[in-house]
Design a protein around this motif. Structure first.
Motif, PDB file in Angstrom:
ATOM      1  N   ARG A  11      46.054  21.029  45.048  1.00  7.87           N
ATOM      2  CA  ARG A  11      45.252  22.119  44.498  1.00  7.87           C
ATOM      3  C   ARG A  11      45.986  23.450  44.617  1.00  7.87           C
ATOM      4  O   ARG A  11      46.764  23.675  45.531  1.00  7.87           O
ATOM      5  N   SER A  12      45.666  24.331  43.701  1.00  6.91           N
ATOM      6  CA  SER A  12      46.231  25.671  43.755  1.00  6.91           C
ATOM      7  C   SER A  12      45.645  26.412  44.955  1.00  6.91           C
ATOM      8  O   SER A  12      44.503  26.186  45.335  1.00  6.91           O
ATOM      9  N   PRO A  13      46.416  27.327  45.521  1.00  6.52           N
ATOM     10  CA  PRO A  13      45.880  28.085  46.647  1.00  6.52           C
ATOM     11  C   PRO A  13      44.735  28.974  46.169  1.00  6.52           C
ATOM     12  O   PRO A  13      44.704  29.385  45.008  1.00  6.52           O
ATOM     13  N   PRO A  14      43.785  29.284  47.048  1.00  9.05           N
ATOM     14  CA  PRO A  14      42.674  30.129  46.629  1.00  9.05           C
ATOM     15  C   PRO A  14      43.163  31.519  46.232  1.00  9.05           C
ATOM     16  O   PRO A  14      44.136  32.027  46.779  1.00  9.05           O
ATOM     17  N   MET A  15      42.496  32.102  45.251  1.00  7.37           N
ATOM     18  CA  MET A  15      42.845  33.445  44.788  1.00  7.37           C
ATOM     19  C   MET A  15      42.369  34.466  45.800  1.00  7.37           C
ATOM     20  O   MET A  15      41.303  34.318  46.384  1.00  7.37           O
ATOM     21  N   ASN A  16      43.137  35.505  45.971  1.00 11.83           N
ATOM     22  CA  ASN A  16      42.755  36.609  46.835  1.00 11.83           C
ATOM     23  C   ASN A  16      42.746  37.884  46.022  1.00 11.83           C
ATOM     24  O   ASN A  16      43.347  37.965  44.967  1.00 11.83           O
ATOM     25  N   GLY A  17      42.078  38.885  46.523  1.00 16.50           N
ATOM     26  CA  GLY A  17      42.089  40.190  45.894  1.00 16.50           C
ATOM     27  C   GLY A  17      41.087  40.320  44.768  1.00 16.50           C
ATOM     28  O   GLY A  17      40.338  39.403  44.443  1.00 16.50           O
ATOM     29  N   GLU A  18      41.091  41.507  44.170  1.00 16.63           N
ATOM     30  CA  GLU A  18      40.132  41.836  43.121  1.00 16.63           C
ATOM     31  C   GLU A  18      40.624  41.353  41.762  1.00 16.63           C
ATOM     32  O   GLU A  18      41.781  41.547  41.401  1.00 16.63           O
ATOM     33  N   ALA A  19      39.725  40.727  41.029  1.00 18.02           N
ATOM     34  CA  ALA A  19      40.033  40.238  39.685  1.00 18.02           C
ATOM     35  C   ALA A  19      39.776  41.344  38.661  1.00 18.02           C
ATOM     36  O   ALA A  19      38.989  42.257  38.904  1.00 18.02           O
ATOM     37  N   GLU A  20      40.438  41.247  37.538  1.00 19.74           N
ATOM     38  CA  GLU A  20      40.128  42.098  36.397  1.00 19.74           C
ATOM     39  C   GLU A  20      39.424  41.210  35.385  1.00 19.74           C
ATOM     40  O   GLU A  20      39.928  40.138  35.041  1.00 19.74           O
ATOM     41  N   VAL A  21      38.255  41.653  34.937  1.00 18.60           N
ATOM     42  CA  VAL A  21      37.398  40.811  34.114  1.00 18.60           C
ATOM     43  C   VAL A  21      36.984  41.546  32.844  1.00 18.60           C
ATOM     44  O   VAL A  21      36.717  42.747  32.869  1.00 18.60           O
ATOM     45  N   LYS A  22      36.934  40.813  31.737  1.00 13.42           N
ATOM     46  CA  LYS A  22      36.388  41.307  30.460  1.00 13.42           C
ATOM     47  C   LYS A  22      34.995  40.719  30.354  1.00 13.42           C
ATOM     48  O   LYS A  22      34.816  39.498  30.327  1.00 13.42           O
ATOM     49  N   GLY A  26      26.862  37.032  27.684  1.00 15.96           N
ATOM     50  CA  GLY A  26      26.549  35.745  28.296  1.00 15.96           C
ATOM     51  C   GLY A  26      27.694  35.069  29.009  1.00 15.96           C
ATOM     52  O   GLY A  26      27.543  33.947  29.478  1.00 15.96           O
ATOM     53  N   ASP A  27      28.851  35.702  29.097  1.00 15.51           N
ATOM     54  CA  ASP A  27      30.012  35.095  29.738  1.00 15.51           C
ATOM     55  C   ASP A  27      30.992  36.205  30.104  1.00 15.51           C
ATOM     56  O   ASP A  27      30.794  37.361  29.749  1.00 15.51           O
ATOM     57  N   PHE A  28      32.024  35.842  30.816  1.00 24.32           N
ATOM     58  CA  PHE A  28      33.094  36.791  31.113  1.00 24.32           C
ATOM     59  C   PHE A  28      34.419  36.054  31.112  1.00 24.32           C
ATOM     60  O   PHE A  28      34.473  34.839  31.255  1.00 24.32           O
ATOM     61  N   ARG A  29      35.493  36.809  30.897  1.00 28.13           N
ATOM     62  CA  ARG A  29      36.837  36.225  30.854  1.00 28.13           C
ATOM     63  C   ARG A  29      37.684  36.921  31.910  1.00 28.13           C
ATOM     64  O   ARG A  29      37.738  38.152  31.971  1.00 28.13           O
ATOM     65  N   VAL A  30      38.363  36.154  32.719  1.00 26.65           N
ATOM     66  CA  VAL A  30      39.237  36.704  33.754  1.00 26.65           C
ATOM     67  C   VAL A  30      40.555  37.111  33.101  1.00 26.65           C
ATOM     68  O   VAL A  30      41.250  36.286  32.516  1.00 26.65           O
ATOM     69  N   VAL A  31      40.869  38.405  33.192  1.00 27.95           N
ATOM     70  CA  VAL A  31      42.098  38.951  32.624  1.00 27.95           C
ATOM     71  C   VAL A  31      43.217  38.890  33.662  1.00 27.95           C
ATOM     72  O   VAL A  31      44.351  38.549  33.341  1.00 27.95           O
ATOM     73  N   ARG A  32      42.882  39.240  34.903  1.00 29.68           N
ATOM     74  CA  ARG A  32      43.827  39.145  36.014  1.00 29.68           C
ATOM     75  C   ARG A  32      43.139  38.368  37.129  1.00 29.68           C
ATOM     76  O   ARG A  32      42.078  38.773  37.598  1.00 29.68           O
ATOM     77  N   GLY A  34      41.731  36.762  40.505  1.00 31.00           N
ATOM     78  CA  GLY A  34      41.351  37.288  41.801  1.00 31.00           C
ATOM     79  C   GLY A  34      40.121  36.557  42.287  1.00 31.00           C
ATOM     80  O   GLY A  34      39.568  35.705  41.588  1.00 31.00           O
ATOM     81  N   ALA A  35      39.669  36.899  43.481  1.00 30.50           N
ATOM     82  CA  ALA A  35      38.535  36.217  44.086  1.00 30.50           C
ATOM     83  C   ALA A  35      37.204  36.913  43.807  1.00 30.50           C
ATOM     84  O   ALA A  35      36.160  36.295  43.885  1.00 30.50           O
ATOM     85  N   PHE A  36      37.245  38.210  43.467  1.00 27.91           N
ATOM     86  CA  PHE A  36      36.004  38.966  43.355  1.00 27.91           C
ATOM     87  C   PHE A  36      36.167  40.141  42.405  1.00 27.91           C
ATOM     88  O   PHE A  36      37.274  40.500  42.020  1.00 27.91           O
ATOM     89  N   VAL A  37      35.022  40.743  42.044  1.00 24.37           N
ATOM     90  CA  VAL A  37      34.971  42.032  41.356  1.00 24.37           C
ATOM     91  C   VAL A  37      34.078  42.936  42.195  1.00 24.37           C
ATOM     92  O   VAL A  37      33.354  42.468  43.076  1.00 24.37           O
ATOM     93  N   ARG A  38      34.118  44.231  41.924  1.00 16.67           N
ATOM     94  CA  ARG A  38      33.308  45.197  42.676  1.00 16.67           C
ATOM     95  C   ARG A  38      32.073  45.601  41.889  1.00 16.67           C
ATOM     96  O   ARG A  38      32.125  45.809  40.677  1.00 16.67           O
ATOM     97  N   CYS A  39      30.963  45.735  42.605  1.00 14.97           N
ATOM     98  CA  CYS A  39      29.737  46.242  42.013  1.00 14.97           C
ATOM     99  C   CYS A  39      29.945  47.716  41.671  1.00 14.97           C
ATOM    100  O   CYS A  39      30.401  48.500  42.512  1.00 14.97           O
ATOM    101  N   ALA A  40      29.634  48.101  40.444  1.00 13.51           N
ATOM    102  CA  ALA A  40      29.822  49.476  39.979  1.00 13.51           C
ATOM    103  C   ALA A  40      28.880  50.452  40.675  1.00 13.51           C
ATOM    104  O   ALA A  40      29.153  51.644  40.715  1.00 13.51           O
ATOM    105  N   VAL A  41      27.785  49.969  41.239  1.00 15.19           N
ATOM    106  CA  VAL A  41      26.806  50.836  41.886  1.00 15.19           C
ATOM    107  C   VAL A  41      27.018  50.903  43.388  1.00 15.19           C
ATOM    108  O   VAL A  41      27.072  51.987  43.962  1.00 15.19           O
TER     109      VAL A  41
END
Length: 77
Positions: A11-22, A26-32, A34-41
């Motif tokens: 298996r691939s190693p787990p992703m670390n750090g913040e992802a960049e998402v589009k 009803g869906d999202f696409r991972v651009v970069r 990572g393991a997480f995104v940040r809540c804007a609020v």
């Protein structure tokens, strides 16, 4: 039993750090990757597997429905 052990290491190693998402309707696409995104609020880290709330128009993620509602009240969008 050895095959099961090999699969565990293939298996691939787990992703670390913040992802960049589009954020899409009803869906999202991972651009970069990572393991997480940040809540804007709140700024809280949201693991990608738990991401449920976002704005397509603002391209923001929210940790909770309350955070999404707060942003809607602030921006009117």
């Amino acid at each position: 039993m050895e095959a099961a052990l090999l699969n565990r290491y293939d298996r691939s190693p787990p992703m670390n750090g913040e992802a960049e998402v589009k954020y899409l309707d009803g869906d999202f696409r991972v651009v970069r990757p990572g393991a997480f995104v940040r809540c804007a609020v709140t700024g809280a880290a949201i693991p990608l597997e738990e991401l449920k709330y976002w704005s397509v128009d603002r391209q923001e993620a929210y940790a909770t429905p309350e955070a999404a509602l707060q942003r809607f009240k602030e921006t009117g969008l």
